[in-house]
Design an enzyme around this catalytic site. Structure first.
Site, mmCIF file in Angstrom:
data_model
loop_
_atom_site.group_PDB
_atom_site.id
_atom_site.type_symbol
_atom_site.label_atom_id
_atom_site.label_comp_id
_atom_site.label_asym_id
_atom_site.label_seq_id
_atom_site.Cartn_x
_atom_site.Cartn_y
_atom_site.Cartn_z
ATOM 1 N N SER A 142 -26.016 16.411 46.156
ATOM 2 C CA SER A 142 -27.858 16.104 46.718
ATOM 3 C C SER A 142 -28.469 17.480 46.569
ATOM 4 O O SER A 142 -28.507 18.646 45.277
ATOM 5 C CB SER A 142 -27.014 16.638 48.178
ATOM 6 O OG SER A 142 -27.693 17.409 48.968
ATOM 7 N N TYR A 155 -20.731 22.406 52.873
ATOM 8 C CA TYR A 155 -21.686 21.194 52.284
ATOM 9 C C TYR A 155 -21.823 21.465 51.213
ATOM 10 O O TYR A 155 -21.806 20.719 50.048
ATOM 11 C CB TYR A 155 -22.446 20.726 53.226
ATOM 12 C CG TYR A 155 -23.029 18.663 52.747
ATOM 13 C CD1 TYR A 155 -22.389 18.073 52.382
ATOM 14 C CD2 TYR A 155 -24.389 19.422 51.618
ATOM 15 C CE1 TYR A 155 -22.832 17.541 52.258
ATOM 16 C CE2 TYR A 155 -25.475 18.467 51.605
ATOM 17 C CZ TYR A 155 -24.431 17.095 51.504
ATOM 18 O OH TYR A 155 -25.220 15.662 51.065
#
Length: 245
Positions: A142, A155
């Protein structure tokens, strides 16, 4: 003829979002697919759609946090197709929250899916790819694996880990196994539905108003796969044109 033709490809998290879009694109290019996810009804629907379009795909219900299930997925793929050319580690969760909220159970779940799930997949396919002296592992990281944002510390940590694992695999590949790390920005998927904190969810919804279609990432994955064997596409970051961070 596309170099994707007849390649045997495993996709985790295939029941929706990036996994689903990638499955459709690769099937259309002639790949032989093994699709994995927890939602069997969604997998069945996707398999039926691919078959109707003339593609080749089967599935196995799999929880990537269970190593034995991932090993069974890989064994079934080998039994069905006799080889494994590509593993796409796509399964992931994004329950964002600030550290002070101490959502430890969500942290644990992210670590289990986003990191351990990737490692379990690699552990299961690596001996096979070594024996074949060829293979390709594609990991979905990501933009959060490149920059830390408030409310996303854990995350981001998991996605930094995915980048590190991808690079480690490349360095240890001995020229036999290709390693690709793909870092999407805001993409229209179900990923944001895992956010339980209302304030964080509201901010993310605002960002995702400019989200691009999941097929944008599917096209990037196809590009990496279809390169000649001596070309290893190691890193791609793909954002909406209007996304600044």
């Amino acid at each position: 003829m596309s170099l994707i033709q007849n390649k045997v490809i495993i996709i985790t998290g295939a029941s929706s979002g990036l996994g689903e879009a990638t499955a459709k694109r690769l099937a259309a290019s002639g790949a032989k697919l093994m699709l994995a996810a927890r939602r069997e009804d969604r997998l069945k629907d996707l398999i039926a759609e691919i078959a109707k379009s003339g593609g080749t795909a089967t599935y196995r219900v799999t929880d990537v946090t269970d190593r034995s299930e991932v090993e069974a997925l890989v064994k079934e793929t080998l039994s069905t197709y006799s080889r494994i050319d590509v593993l796409i580690n796509n399964a992931g969760l994004m329950p964002l929250s600030r550290l002070e909220q101490v959502k430890v159970e969500e942290w644990d779940r992210m670590i289990d899916v986003n990191i351990k799930g990737v490692l379990y997949g690699i552990a299961a396919v690596l001996p096979i790819m070594r024996q074949q002296k060829s293979g390709h592992v594609i990991n979905l990281s990501s933009v959060a694996g490149h920059k830390v944002f408030p409310g996303s510390a854990v995350y981001c940590a998991t996605k930094y880990a995915v980048r590190a694992i991808s690079e480690g695999l490349r360095l240890e590949s001995n020229g036999e196994i290709r390693s690709t790390n793909i870092s999407p920005g805001a993409v229209a998927t179900e990923l944001t539905t895992t956010i339980t904190d209302k304030d964080t969810a509201a901010g993310i919804d605002q960002l995702y108003a400019i989200a691009i279609d999941a097929d944008a990432i599917a096209r990037a994955i196809a590009y990496a796969i279809e390169q000649p064997d001596d070309v290893d596409v190691n890193e791609m970051i793909i954002r909406p044109t209007r996304q600044e961070l």
